[in-house]
Structure formats: C-alpha cells, structure tokens
Design a protein around this motif. Structure first.
Motif, mmCIF file in Angstrom:
data_model
loop_
_atom_site.group_PDB
_atom_site.id
_atom_site.type_symbol
_atom_site.label_atom_id
_atom_site.label_comp_id
_atom_site.label_asym_id
_atom_site.label_seq_id
_atom_site.Cartn_x
_atom_site.Cartn_y
_atom_site.Cartn_z
ATOM 1 N N LYS A 98 1.103 -0.880 0.036
ATOM 2 C CA LYS A 98 -0.495 -0.039 -0.342
ATOM 3 C C LYS A 98 0.775 1.554 -0.192
ATOM 4 N N ILE A 99 0.947 2.209 -0.935
ATOM 5 C CA ILE A 99 1.263 3.414 -1.070
ATOM 6 C C ILE A 99 0.496 5.105 -1.335
ATOM 7 N N THR A 100 1.325 5.233 -0.868
ATOM 8 C CA THR A 100 0.423 6.865 -0.811
ATOM 9 C C THR A 100 1.317 7.900 -1.428
ATOM 10 N N ALA A 101 0.872 8.839 -2.055
ATOM 11 C CA ALA A 101 1.964 10.164 -2.287
ATOM 12 C C ALA A 101 1.170 11.323 -2.921
ATOM 13 N N GLY A 102 1.871 12.201 -3.116
ATOM 14 C CA GLY A 102 0.547 13.650 -3.043
ATOM 15 C C GLY A 102 0.085 13.128 -4.699
ATOM 16 N N SER A 103 -0.762 14.016 -4.704
ATOM 17 C CA SER A 103 -1.966 13.852 -6.128
ATOM 18 C C SER A 103 -0.638 14.717 -6.836
ATOM 19 N N GLU A 104 -0.227 14.973 -7.497
ATOM 20 C CA GLU A 104 0.568 15.574 -9.311
ATOM 21 C C GLU A 104 2.064 14.359 -8.863
ATOM 22 N N PHE A 105 2.796 14.613 -7.569
ATOM 23 C CA PHE A 105 3.423 13.818 -7.862
ATOM 24 C C PHE A 105 3.455 12.601 -7.831
ATOM 25 N N GLY A 106 2.428 11.899 -8.004
ATOM 26 C CA GLY A 106 1.923 10.565 -7.641
ATOM 27 C C GLY A 106 2.073 10.019 -8.788
ATOM 28 N N THR A 107 0.275 10.682 -9.772
ATOM 29 C CA THR A 107 0.080 10.486 -11.118
ATOM 30 C C THR A 107 1.469 11.107 -12.511
ATOM 31 N N MET A 108 2.354 11.625 -11.857
ATOM 32 C CA MET A 108 3.827 12.070 -12.379
ATOM 33 C C MET A 108 4.791 11.792 -12.953
ATOM 34 N N VAL A 109 4.851 10.710 -11.291
ATOM 35 C CA VAL A 109 6.443 9.978 -11.673
ATOM 36 C C VAL A 109 6.237 8.703 -10.741
ATOM 37 N N VAL A 110 5.397 9.075 -9.358
ATOM 38 C CA VAL A 110 5.100 7.313 -8.574
ATOM 39 C C VAL A 110 4.111 6.391 -9.473
ATOM 40 N N ASP A 111 3.213 7.039 -10.538
ATOM 41 C CA ASP A 111 2.768 5.748 -11.483
ATOM 42 C C ASP A 111 3.841 4.477 -12.005
ATOM 43 N N SER A 112 5.141 5.428 -13.017
ATOM 44 C CA SER A 112 6.303 4.912 -13.494
ATOM 45 C C SER A 112 6.764 3.644 -12.859
ATOM 46 N N TRP A 113 7.105 3.994 -11.456
ATOM 47 C CA TRP A 113 7.841 3.302 -10.945
ATOM 48 C C TRP A 113 6.929 2.677 -10.021
ATOM 49 N N ILE A 114 6.028 2.369 -9.626
ATOM 50 C CA ILE A 114 4.613 0.972 -9.243
ATOM 51 C C ILE A 114 4.579 0.043 -10.450
ATOM 52 N N ALA A 115 5.003 0.763 -11.871
ATOM 53 C CA ALA A 115 4.637 -0.002 -13.357
ATOM 54 C C ALA A 115 6.279 -1.147 -13.363
ATOM 55 N N PHE A 117 7.952 -1.954 -10.492
ATOM 56 C CA PHE A 117 7.708 -2.255 -9.947
ATOM 57 C C PHE A 117 7.289 -3.730 -9.575
ATOM 58 N N LEU A 118 5.809 -3.548 -10.295
ATOM 59 C CA LEU A 118 5.003 -4.591 -10.895
ATOM 60 C C LEU A 118 5.185 -5.650 -12.119
ATOM 61 N N ARG A 119 6.204 -5.197 -12.642
ATOM 62 C CA ARG A 119 7.027 -6.104 -14.006
ATOM 63 C C ARG A 119 7.587 -6.607 -12.951
ATOM 64 N N GLN A 120 8.465 -6.263 -12.116
ATOM 65 C CA GLN A 120 9.865 -6.903 -12.240
ATOM 66 C C GLN A 120 9.293 -8.251 -10.926
ATOM 67 N N PHE A 121 7.871 -8.006 -10.156
ATOM 68 C CA PHE A 121 7.993 -8.649 -9.055
ATOM 69 C C PHE A 121 6.293 -9.394 -9.052
ATOM 70 N N PRO A 122 6.135 -10.200 -9.840
ATOM 71 C CA PRO A 122 4.671 -10.730 -10.479
ATOM 72 C C PRO A 122 3.890 -11.389 -9.367
ATOM 73 N N LYS A 123 4.899 -11.234 -8.194
ATOM 74 C CA LYS A 123 3.479 -11.459 -6.997
ATOM 75 C C LYS A 123 3.534 -10.564 -6.208
ATOM 76 N N VAL A 124 3.669 -9.534 -6.214
ATOM 77 C CA VAL A 124 3.151 -8.290 -5.798
ATOM 78 C C VAL A 124 2.012 -7.576 -6.576
ATOM 79 N N THR A 125 1.239 -7.000 -5.270
ATOM 80 C CA THR A 125 -0.203 -6.202 -5.733
ATOM 81 C C THR A 125 0.275 -5.225 -5.154
ATOM 82 N N VAL A 126 -0.171 -3.908 -5.584
ATOM 83 C CA VAL A 126 0.173 -2.375 -4.695
ATOM 84 C C VAL A 126 -1.521 -1.693 -5.004
ATOM 85 N N GLU A 127 -1.613 -1.373 -4.076
ATOM 86 C CA GLU A 127 -3.179 0.171 -3.772
ATOM 87 C C GLU A 127 -1.965 0.804 -3.428
#
Length: 299
Positions: A98-115, A117-127
């Motif tokens: 479970k991750i939280t971030a600011g609205s703008e930084f999350g949308t513009m930057v953290v989204d790509s980190w999550i993507a 992360f999910l590609r690298q670790f297939p057994k993880v789900t993210v909220e």
C-alpha cells in the motif's frame, strides 16, 4: 577456559532454567533427559563453574548460573533477531503493497515506479492512494509514503530519494510578444501564472547565493502545478514548474526556460515507512527501485 560460544548448548541450558526441570526441557526440545543432563554438565566443565544445583526434589540455579542465563538470553535473542533480519531481506517480495503519495507527483512520477515494480515482482499487488493530505501511514495501514518537501519529525523512518528542481517557463510565442527579461525585477512587467499556497501567490527565487522575492499580482492563480503548466502552454504567461514536467516540452519547442538558474529551492523527496530495521521485502524492494529510478532520471 574455552570461551567459544555454542548456541545449541546455550539453548538447552536456557530451556532447563526456564522449565525448571531436565525432563520438561527434554520433552520440549524433542530429546531425552539424559542427553540434556550431559549437555549441561559439559557446559559446567567448559566454564569451570557450577550452573545448577541438582537434588532429588528440585532443581535450582546458582548465582553464577543465573548470571549466565541472563547473558545467554541476550545472546540468543540477538541471534534470532539477526536471522530474522536476514530472512526478511532474502524473501521474495509478495503480497499487497500500500503506497500513498501527493496527487501530482504520484500521477506524474510514482505511477512509472509502480509499473516497473509490478513488472519486476509478479507476486506483488499494489494499492495506491494519491492525496494532498498528510496521511498517517501507521494508523491508516500504508506501507510507504512518497513525500515531496521538508519532512516533519514524526518518528518514522525515511530514505531520501533525491530532489525536485524547478525553473521558470513560458511559450516562445509569449516571450516574443512581451518585453525582454534580463532580471527578476523584469517579471513584474509580465503575466505570471502562480501556484497559490495557503491563499498566497508569490515566488521566492534563488540563484546560488542570491535570492529574490516576486510579489507581483499573478494573471492567474491556481492550486495545481499541472494547471499552471497547461495555462503556460496556452501562452498565457510565465509559470514556475518542476523540471521533470517542463523539460519534455522544452525539448519539443513548446516551452522555453526563462531566467535560467533562478527558481525556488529544490524540494527533497523521501520514501517514508514505519521502520528501517525490519523492512518487509516488498517495501525494501520498492524503496530501492524508487531510488534507482529517481537517480537514473534526475528530476
């Protein structure tokens, strides 16, 4: 005296003292009473001291034995903690993060980190929850928060990922139409698009050791950096934007930098989490990935 530490023997002695009986300790350890007794006797011979007083009715601990017991407990606890820490780091990341971030930084930057992360670790789900309120990650059940700006002293652990750098930008067409900008004081003759903070619109700009404050009334005041960027792209004035947001448009030729070197102080970016001592593998992996991504693409 042989001072080498034998953890299995130490565990046997601790079990005997804790249970108050060779028989009970042997049953709990899955062995026999005679073997437990031999181990304790061997320990006494190695240490050159009597640890236990044996009688037909009861088993008691000598003063030396009590001191040894307390120290042995500390050693065994530390050994177990070390093993747990290694096991935590070596396990494959899995489960819900479970991750939280600011609205703008999350949308513009953290989204790509999550993507990534999910590609690298297939057994993880993210909220992920992107919000501009200060989230209490402990009581609200979040594993990690990505925060831009100076951190408050919260008692949480944090790892600095990098800094967000800023600049002043406008469209080339806008700059052609207005008066030349050679100094910060020239900004008062231009249309400014400012992000409002607590209802106030102004810029505190620095360039090396120099600093200037811009207090001119903005042509447009907004509460969103994305909105400021959009209005600047419409040719409506000069906006202060994060470089990671503006530079792609500079490369395209739709925005140009104004007064290069002048901008607000860079904002630190941290990953905040409950504890750095026993991090869940999925938390550690996400923080490591975020740091790598941030450093690989200077913001």
């Amino acid at each position: 005296m042989n001072t080498s530490i034998d953890l299995p023997e130490m565990k046997v002695f601790v079990a005997v003292v804790t249970d108050g009986s060779f028989t009970t300790a042997a049953n709990r350890l899955g062995t026999d009473k005679a073997r437990v007794s031999r181990i304790v006797r061997r320990m006494e011979e190695k240490l050159g001291a009597q640890l236990l007083i044996r009688s037909t009715r009861r088993l008691s601990v000598t003063e030396v034995g009590r001191d040894y017991f307390e120290r042995a407990m500390c050693i065994l606890t530390a050994a177990e903690a070390a093993e747990a820490a290694v096991a935590q780091q070596s396990r494959e990341p899995k489960g819900l993060l479970k991750i939280t971030a600011g609205s703008e930084f999350g949308t513009m930057v953290v989204d790509s980190w999550i993507a990534a992360f999910l590609r690298q670790f297939p057994k993880v789900t993210v909220e992920a929850e992107y919000t501009n309120r200060l989230v209490d990650i402990i009581h609200e059940g979040f594993d990690v928060a990505i925060r831009v700006g100076t951190l408050e002293d919260s008692g949480l652990s944090a790892r600095k990922l990098g800094e967000v750098f800023y600049g002043l930008y406008a469209t080339p067409d806008y700059l052609k139409q207005g008066s030349r900008i050679n100094a910060v004081s020239d900004l008062k003759h231009h249309d400014l698009i400012m992000k409002a903070t607590r209802g106030r619109s102004n810029w505190s700009l620095v360039n090396g050791t120099n600093s200037e404050k811009v207090t001119a009334a903005p042509r447009c005041s907004v509460n969103s950096t994305i909105a400021a960027k959009n209005l600047a792209l419409e040719g409506l004035g000069i906006a202060q934007l994060p470089r990671f947001m503006a530079e792609p448009h500079v490369a395209e030729g739709t925005l140009a930098c104004v007064l290069s070197g002048w901008a607000e102080i860079p904002a630190p970016v941290h990953a905040v989490f409950a504890s750095s001592r026993y991090m869940d593998p999925k938390v550690r992996s996400f923080v490591d990935l975020s740091l790598s991504a941030f450093q690989g693409n200077k913001r």
